[in-house]
Design a protein around this motif. Structure first.
Motif, short mmCIF file in Angstrom:
data_model
loop_
_atom_site.label_atom_id
_atom_site.label_comp_id
_atom_site.label_asym_id
_atom_site.label_seq_id
_atom_site.Cartn_x
_atom_site.Cartn_y
_atom_site.Cartn_z
N LYS A 102 0.75 -1.05 0.19
CA LYS A 102 0.01 -0.04 0.02
C LYS A 102 0.79 1.29 0.04
O LYS A 102 0.40 2.12 -0.65
CB LYS A 102 -1.01 -0.01 1.24
CG LYS A 102 -2.06 -0.89 1.28
CD LYS A 102 -3.10 -0.60 2.31
CE LYS A 102 -3.93 -1.92 2.46
NZ LYS A 102 -4.46 -2.01 3.87
N TRP A 103 2.12 1.12 0.75
CA TRP A 103 2.81 2.42 0.86
C TRP A 103 3.63 2.49 -0.50
O TRP A 103 4.11 3.70 -0.67
CB TRP A 103 3.85 2.33 1.92
CG TRP A 103 3.25 2.24 3.38
CD1 TRP A 103 2.02 2.99 3.61
CD2 TRP A 103 3.54 2.19 4.65
NE1 TRP A 103 1.61 2.90 4.93
CE2 TRP A 103 2.69 2.52 5.67
CE3 TRP A 103 4.75 1.35 4.90
CZ2 TRP A 103 2.51 2.16 6.80
CZ3 TRP A 103 4.95 0.98 6.48
CH2 TRP A 103 3.98 1.44 7.22
N GLN A 104 3.71 1.68 -1.46
CA GLN A 104 4.43 1.79 -2.47
C GLN A 104 4.08 3.04 -3.26
O GLN A 104 4.89 3.80 -3.91
CB GLN A 104 4.52 0.62 -3.29
CG GLN A 104 5.28 -0.69 -2.92
CD GLN A 104 6.55 -0.34 -2.45
OE1 GLN A 104 7.48 0.15 -3.18
NE2 GLN A 104 6.73 -0.52 -1.10
N THR A 105 2.91 3.41 -3.43
CA THR A 105 2.15 4.24 -4.20
C THR A 105 2.26 5.37 -3.30
O THR A 105 1.41 5.52 -2.48
CB THR A 105 0.79 4.01 -4.77
OG1 THR A 105 0.05 3.38 -3.88
CG2 THR A 105 1.17 2.72 -5.84
N SER A 106 2.72 6.67 -3.68
CA SER A 106 2.72 8.09 -3.24
C SER A 106 3.05 8.36 -1.87
O SER A 106 3.71 9.32 -1.46
CB SER A 106 1.14 8.54 -3.38
OG SER A 106 0.41 8.06 -2.45
#
Ligand code: C2E
Ligand code: CA
Ligand code: CA
Ligand code: CA
Length: 278
Positions: A102-106
């Protein structure tokens, strides 16, 4: 006196029975805790010397339907005894990987590592490596951002096997941290043979540190040793500014503790480290 003695014996045995019963009930409840969605991972931030967040440690919390929050100190030993730790541990790694995904994007937490605690029984399973590999493949996260914490006390098992397993996981890209360092009996030459990336100075060495106290030599020696072994050194249990200052002087690379941040639910962590509007 005799009567009093006897009633005392009764009292204790009733108490022991109650204890046993509540332990059994807890174990029964633990069996269903995963399917009932009663676990949650809290995350405690870890900061570098400049004060930037570098990673988090995942710490499990159990919200029992009637008893409320139960500490891992209370249920992890029970989970180990009953072997439930294997499926719980699997849930922990999976949940941490989903979070990384989830943290991979933005997010500001895009580069953060997540450290997970792995118990001895979980690590000793023959299929531990393949199950971690399967999770990583399924969720598709950079393995470099997953760090496994092993405690020094676990390293008493067959050294060859431990080294081999760690090697396989390292090849996947996973990192290793040596938790609670200084509380066990592992020799330096032994540590040198295991592919750890990080050494975690145990809280007990941090607790004694204060500005009045000139004796920070133990923490200093541990930090120096870690660095000379080429390991990243993290101090945990940092509760005061004075401790933080002294640990910096000791040369520690990373810092974790109540002074810098409590373990919190993911929403709270994200709020604290959310991107500022520009
Ligand atoms: P640990 O791995 O040594 O984790 C550090 C403990 O210290 C955590 O307690 C954390 O909340 C607490 N702590 C953090 N900063 C401070 C501080 O500044 N001062 C003090 N006094 N304490 C601090 P917690 O969350 O209650 O976890 C206790 C232990 O339970 C952990 O010790 C670990 O051994 C075990 N544990 C927690 N989560 C897991 C898990 O997912 N799997 C396994 N196998 N064990 C876990
Ligand atoms: Ca830990
Ligand atoms: Ca620890
Ligand atoms: Ca690292």
């Amino acid at each position: 006196a005799k009567a009093a003695g006897r009633s005392q014996i009764c009292y204790y045995s009733v108490r022991m029975q109650e204890k046993l019963l509540s332990k059994m009930n807890l174990e029964l409840a633990l069996r269903d805790a995963i399917t009932n969605d009663e676990f949650e991972l809290y995350y405690q931030p870890q900061f570098d010397r400049l004060g930037n967040i570098q990673g988090v440690e995942a710490l499990i919390r159990w919200f029992h339907p009637t008893q409320g929050l139960i500490s891992p100190m209370q249920f992890i030993p029970l989970a180990e005894e009953s072997k439930l730790i294997i499926s719980i541990g699997d849930w922990v790694i999976r949940t941490a990987c989903l979070q990384l995904k989830k943290w991979q994007t933005s997010s500001n937490l895009q580069h953060a590592t997540i450290s997970v605690n792995v118990s001895a029984l979980q690590f000793s399973q023959d299929d531990f490596v393949t199950s971690v590999e399967a999770i990583l493949r399924e969720i598709d996260v950079p393995p470099k951002q997953l760090q496994i914490e092993l405690t020094e006390s676990m390293l008493v098992a067959d050294k060859e096997i431990i080294a081999h397993k760690m090697g396989e996981l390292k090849q996947l890209g996973i990192q290793f941290s040596l938790d609670d360092f200084g509380t066990g009996y592992s020799s330096l030459s032994y540590l040198q043979k295991l592919p750890f990336d990080q050494l975690k100075i145990d809280q007990s060495f941090v607790r004694g540190l204060s500005s009045h106290d000139e004796d920070s030599s133990l923490a200093f020696a541990i930090a120096a040793m870690g660095s000379s072994l080429g390991l990243e050194v993290i101090a945990e249990g940092v509760e005061t500014q004075a401790q933080l200052d002294l640990l910096k002087q000791c040369g520690c690379d990373l810092f974790q503790g109540y002074f810098l941040g409590y373990p919190v639910p993911v929403s709270e962590l994200e709020n604290r480290f959310s991107q500022r509007d520009r």
